[in-house]
Motif scaffolding. Structure first.
Motif, PDB file in Angstrom:
ATOM      1  N   ARG A  31      19.997 -31.660  -7.728  1.00 12.51           N
ATOM      2  CA  ARG A  31      19.238 -31.808  -6.496  1.00 12.51           C
ATOM      3  C   ARG A  31      18.196 -32.898  -6.663  1.00 12.51           C
ATOM      4  NH1 ARG A  31      15.278 -27.682  -3.120  1.00 12.51           N
ATOM      5  NH2 ARG A  31      13.809 -28.260  -4.769  1.00 12.51           N
ATOM      6  N   TYR A  88      27.143 -37.641   6.979  1.00 11.20           N
ATOM      7  CA  TYR A  88      27.446 -38.016   5.594  1.00 11.20           C
ATOM      8  C   TYR A  88      28.556 -39.051   5.554  1.00 11.20           C
ATOM      9  CZ  TYR A  88      24.933 -33.668   4.781  1.00 11.20           C
ATOM     10  OH  TYR A  88      23.985 -32.677   4.772  1.00 11.20           O
ATOM     11  N   SER A 100      18.651 -31.847   3.311  1.00 12.26           N
ATOM     12  CA  SER A 100      17.739 -30.958   4.036  1.00 12.26           C
ATOM     13  C   SER A 100      16.331 -31.545   3.977  1.00 12.26           C
ATOM     14  CB  SER A 100      17.756 -29.555   3.427  1.00 12.26           C
ATOM     15  OG  SER A 100      17.331 -29.594   2.073  1.00 12.26           O
ATOM     16  N   ARG A 160      30.563 -32.171  -0.226  1.00 12.10           N
ATOM     17  CA  ARG A 160      30.010 -31.977  -1.575  1.00 12.10           C
ATOM     18  C   ARG A 160      28.493 -32.120  -1.604  1.00 12.10           C
ATOM     19  NH1 ARG A 160      31.126 -35.527  -5.412  1.00 12.10           N
ATOM     20  NH2 ARG A 160      31.441 -37.285  -3.993  1.00 12.10           N
ATOM     21  N   PHE A 161      27.960 -32.956  -0.729  1.00 14.04           N
ATOM     22  CA  PHE A 161      26.518 -33.209  -0.694  1.00 14.04           C
ATOM     23  C   PHE A 161      25.920 -32.595   0.575  1.00 14.04           C
ATOM     24  CE2 PHE A 161      26.319 -37.404  -3.334  1.00 14.04           C
ATOM     25  CZ  PHE A 161      27.056 -36.794  -4.345  1.00 14.04           C
ATOM     26  N   SER A 162      24.642 -32.221   0.460  1.00 15.19           N
ATOM     27  CA  SER A 162      23.948 -31.646   1.602  1.00 15.19           C
ATOM     28  C   SER A 162      22.507 -32.135   1.629  1.00 15.19           C
ATOM     29  CB  SER A 162      23.982 -30.116   1.515  1.00 15.19           C
ATOM     30  OG  SER A 162      23.254 -29.533   2.563  1.00 15.19           O
ATOM     31  N   LYS A 171      31.151 -36.178   1.830  1.00 14.19           N
ATOM     32  CA  LYS A 171      31.232 -35.093   2.805  1.00 14.19           C
ATOM     33  C   LYS A 171      31.860 -33.850   2.165  1.00 14.19           C
ATOM     34  CE  LYS A 171      32.080 -36.688   6.775  1.00 14.19           C
ATOM     35  NZ  LYS A 171      32.766 -37.296   7.938  1.00 14.19           N
ATOM     36  N   GLY A 211      23.977 -40.423   3.232  1.00 16.56           N
ATOM     37  CA  GLY A 211      23.823 -39.479   4.333  1.00 16.56           C
ATOM     38  C   GLY A 211      22.447 -39.593   4.947  1.00 16.56           C
ATOM     39  N   THR A 228      22.647 -33.679  10.555  1.00 21.31           N
ATOM     40  CA  THR A 228      23.000 -34.476   9.383  1.00 21.31           C
ATOM     41  C   THR A 228      24.302 -35.236   9.597  1.00 21.31           C
ATOM     42  OG1 THR A 228      24.096 -32.542   8.417  1.00 21.31           O
ATOM     43  CG2 THR A 228      21.829 -32.981   7.734  1.00 21.31           C
ATOM     44  N   SER A 273      26.193 -29.956 -10.730  1.00 22.75           N
ATOM     45  CA  SER A 273      25.355 -30.058  -9.535  1.00 22.75           C
ATOM     46  C   SER A 273      23.994 -30.620  -9.892  1.00 22.75           C
ATOM     47  CB  SER A 273      25.172 -28.670  -8.894  1.00 22.75           C
ATOM     48  OG  SER A 273      26.400 -28.143  -8.473  1.00 22.75           O
ATOM     49  N   GLN A 320      21.160 -32.229  -2.079  1.00 19.47           N
ATOM     50  CA  GLN A 320      21.854 -31.295  -2.963  1.00 19.47           C
ATOM     51  C   GLN A 320      23.257 -31.824  -3.202  1.00 19.47           C
ATOM     52  OE1 GLN A 320      20.703 -28.317  -4.485  1.00 19.47           O
ATOM     53  NE2 GLN A 320      22.632 -28.584  -5.599  1.00 19.47           N
ATOM     54  N   ILE A 373      19.440 -37.501   7.851  1.00 26.13           N
ATOM     55  CA  ILE A 373      19.029 -36.302   8.565  1.00 26.13           C
ATOM     56  C   ILE A 373      18.016 -36.699   9.625  1.00 26.13           C
ATOM     57  CG2 ILE A 373      17.218 -35.770   6.858  1.00 26.13           C
ATOM     58  CD1 ILE A 373      17.869 -32.768   7.400  1.00 26.13           C
TER      59      ILE A 373
END
Length: 115
Positions: free
Chosen positions: A19, A59, A70, A66-68, A64, A49, A57, A17, A81, A51
């Motif tokens: 960030r 992606y 913010s 796996r990633f986020s 999709k 992606g 959000t 992982s 992330q 926001i």
């Protein structure tokens, strides 16, 4: 000066992982949408992606689940992330925003997924 600055890129093992952070000037951050893109040598820049100001959000299919993404309104920061990283996620990751209709890009941060 209006600008975007990415940070957090690193070498990470598959399955790991990471960030990424994007620092934005207030004028860019106040716009409706900010996004992440990535690029590998010989390929076009790829949408990762985005926001909205309201926190919605979207992606790409490749990330999709796996990633986020913010954003921290108080700090004018956007984050990506990334988890369950794959070698295909390797690339330079760019932060994207707008001033009016003019696109603004950061300098990019390198992410390398390799064992």
């Amino acid at each position: 000066q209006e600008r975007l600055v990415e940070s957090g890129g690193a070498l990470v093992q598959p399955g790991g992982s990471l960030r990424l952070s994007c620092s934005a000037s207030a004028r860019i951050f106040s716009n409706k949408v900010m996004a992440w893109y990535r690029q590998t040598p010989g390929k076009e820049r790829e949408f990762v992606g985005k926001i909205t100001a309201g926190g919605a959000t979207e992606y790409s299919d490749s990330v999709k689940g796996r990633f986020s993404i913010s954003r921290d309104i108080r700090r004018n920061m956007m984050y990506l992330q990334m988890s369950s990283l794959k070698p295909d996620d390797t690339g330079v990751y760019y932060c994207n925003g707008f001033i009016g209709t003019a696109a603004v890009w950061g300098q990019g941060t390198q992410v390398t997924v390799s064992s």
